[in-house]
Design a protein around this motif. Structure first.
Motif, PDB file in Angstrom:
ATOM      1  N   ARG A  95       0.819  -1.212   0.000  1.00  0.00           N
ATOM      2  CA  ARG A  95       0.000   0.000   0.000  1.00  0.00           C
ATOM      3  C   ARG A  95       0.850   1.259   0.000  1.00  0.00           C
ATOM      4  O   ARG A  95       0.487   2.260  -0.622  1.00  0.00           O
ATOM      5  N   HIS A  96       1.967   1.245   0.715  1.00  0.00           N
ATOM      6  CA  HIS A  96       2.845   2.411   0.803  1.00  0.00           C
ATOM      7  C   HIS A  96       4.277   1.997   0.467  1.00  0.00           C
ATOM      8  O   HIS A  96       4.662   0.847   0.670  1.00  0.00           O
ATOM      9  N   VAL A  97       5.040   2.950  -0.026  1.00  0.00           N
ATOM     10  CA  VAL A  97       6.451   2.677  -0.292  1.00  0.00           C
ATOM     11  C   VAL A  97       7.186   2.554   1.044  1.00  0.00           C
ATOM     12  O   VAL A  97       6.759   3.107   2.065  1.00  0.00           O
ATOM     13  N   ASP A  98       8.291   1.821   1.025  1.00  0.00           N
ATOM     14  CA  ASP A  98       9.097   1.671   2.238  1.00  0.00           C
ATOM     15  C   ASP A  98       9.566   3.029   2.745  1.00  0.00           C
ATOM     16  O   ASP A  98       9.897   3.924   1.961  1.00  0.00           O
ATOM     17  N   ARG A  99       9.603   3.143   4.064  1.00  0.00           N
ATOM     18  CA  ARG A  99      10.016   4.390   4.703  1.00  0.00           C
ATOM     19  C   ARG A  99      10.878   4.054   5.901  1.00  0.00           C
ATOM     20  O   ARG A  99      10.536   3.164   6.691  1.00  0.00           O
ATOM     21  N   GLU A 100      11.991   4.734   6.056  1.00  0.00           N
ATOM     22  CA  GLU A 100      12.878   4.476   7.179  1.00  0.00           C
ATOM     23  C   GLU A 100      12.387   5.168   8.445  1.00  0.00           C
ATOM     24  O   GLU A 100      11.875   6.291   8.388  1.00  0.00           O
ATOM     25  N   VAL A 101      12.557   4.494   9.582  1.00  0.00           N
ATOM     26  CA  VAL A 101      12.308   5.097  10.891  1.00  0.00           C
ATOM     27  C   VAL A 101      13.524   4.836  11.762  1.00  0.00           C
ATOM     28  O   VAL A 101      14.047   3.720  11.807  1.00  0.00           O
TER      29      VAL A 101
ATOM     30  N   ILE B 125      13.907  -0.313   9.388  1.00  0.00           N
ATOM     31  CA  ILE B 125      14.691   0.117  10.544  1.00  0.00           C
ATOM     32  C   ILE B 125      16.169  -0.076  10.199  1.00  0.00           C
ATOM     33  O   ILE B 125      16.656  -1.213  10.165  1.00  0.00           O
ATOM     34  N   PRO B 126      16.903   0.990   9.919  1.00  0.00           N
ATOM     35  CA  PRO B 126      18.328   0.840   9.592  1.00  0.00           C
ATOM     36  C   PRO B 126      19.082   0.167  10.732  1.00  0.00           C
ATOM     37  O   PRO B 126      18.792   0.407  11.914  1.00  0.00           O
ATOM     38  N   SER B 127      20.039  -0.656  10.396  1.00  0.00           N
ATOM     39  CA  SER B 127      20.784  -1.373  11.438  1.00  0.00           C
ATOM     40  C   SER B 127      21.429  -0.408  12.428  1.00  0.00           C
ATOM     41  O   SER B 127      21.487  -0.692  13.639  1.00  0.00           O
ATOM     42  N   ALA B 128      21.883   0.752  11.926  1.00  0.00           N
ATOM     43  CA  ALA B 128      22.559   1.716  12.800  1.00  0.00           C
ATOM     44  C   ALA B 128      21.609   2.336  13.814  1.00  0.00           C
ATOM     45  O   ALA B 128      22.063   2.923  14.809  1.00  0.00           O
ATOM     46  N   ALA B 129      20.292   2.227  13.581  1.00  0.00           N
ATOM     47  CA  ALA B 129      19.315   2.829  14.490  1.00  0.00           C
ATOM     48  C   ALA B 129      18.796   1.847  15.531  1.00  0.00           C
ATOM     49  O   ALA B 129      18.070   2.245  16.451  1.00  0.00           O
ATOM     50  N   LYS B 130      19.149   0.580  15.423  1.00  0.00           N
ATOM     51  CA  LYS B 130      18.572  -0.417  16.321  1.00  0.00           C
ATOM     52  C   LYS B 130      18.947  -0.170  17.777  1.00  0.00           C
ATOM     53  O   LYS B 130      18.107  -0.299  18.676  1.00  0.00           O
TER      54      LYS B 130
END
Length: 250
Positions: A2-8, A212-217
């Motif tokens: 439904r939506h394009v991927d988005r980083e958080v 979820i970028p690995s650097a943000a985990k």
């Protein structure tokens, strides 16, 4: 999707992303994956050859489990399957949660070093939209079916799976029979033996994900701790109490 991927990269970004895609009164469920490339398939389907041995596994579990059950025995096939799922036996069920924080915890809290260096995924599911792909009619167009309550779900039982006609996965509610399931605000999808990954079904307008970028985990895990959202929140038992107590010694 439904939506394009988005980083958080933070809880505040996750909340903003959820607000941006919110549809009034739409039910949403969530699921966290430590790796973005993991598909939405139940544990039994991750090795295709295992699907054909489902009833064999169930019968073996029942045979061995009965002496160890001190409370009332499961009363039907669904209750046995839920018990198997609870004890991590592969089934065609896939866990979802009504809690965004619970899904986020599972996406960022793996102990596998390889997961820590991989981007994760926060999946969102509109369960009624998924069920629309199964062409439910009547009240089930606007109401989620319930395991053990709505007979239509019996088509997904193991002994109905050898008829050669594949069905789409469906979303359904069930009784939260354990403290863990209650704490996790759990619900399920059930897949047919012949169905594909949930994100590939139909027009794919029922599902999307945030990356979820690995650097943000690490940051996200720390923010969850600040909110006092811990392993004990999701697994309320003495083993987790012991784990938290031992952290004082590290």
């Amino acid at each position: 999707m439904r939506h394009v991927d988005r980083e958080v990269r933070s809880i505040s970004e996750l909340l903003a992303a959820l607000r941006d895609v919110a549809v009034p009164r739409e039910i949403l469920w969530f699921r966290g994956h430590a790796r973005r490339d993991w598909a939405l398939v139940p544990s039994l389907a991750r090795v295709p050859s295992h699907l054909g041995r489902e009833t064999e596994v169930i019968k073996r579990f029942i045979q061995l489990a009965v002496p160890h059950l001190t409370n009332e025995l499961p009363q039907n096939d669904w209750e046995w399957i839920f018990l198997m799922q609870h004890h991590r036996v592969p089934t065609r069920l896939l866990d979802w949660t009504e809690s965004p924080l619970a899904a986020l915890w599972f996406a960022v809290s793996s102990n596998d070093p390889a997961d820590a260096t991989s981007d994760g995924a926060f999946w969102c599911l509109a369960p009624l939209s998924l069920n629309g792909e199964a062409r439910f009619r009547g009240r089930l167009e606007t109401e989620l079916p319930g395991f053990g309550k709505d007979d239509v779900l019996d088509s997904w039982l193991p002994d109905r799976q050898d008829r050669g006609l594949a069905q789409h996965p469906v979303a359904a509610t069930g009784p939260r029979t354990s403290p863990r399931m209650a704490a996790q605000l759990g619900n399920f999808t059930i897949s047919d033996r012949g169905s594909g990954a949930i994100e590939t079904i139909g027009q794919t307008q029922h599902v999307w994900r945030f990356i979820i970028p690995s650097a943000a985990k690490t940051t996200l895990a720390e923010e969850l701790k600040v909110l006092r959202f811990t392993e004990l929140t999701l697994f309320p038992d003495l083993d987790r109490v012991a784990s938290l107590a031992k952290e004082l010694l590290t």
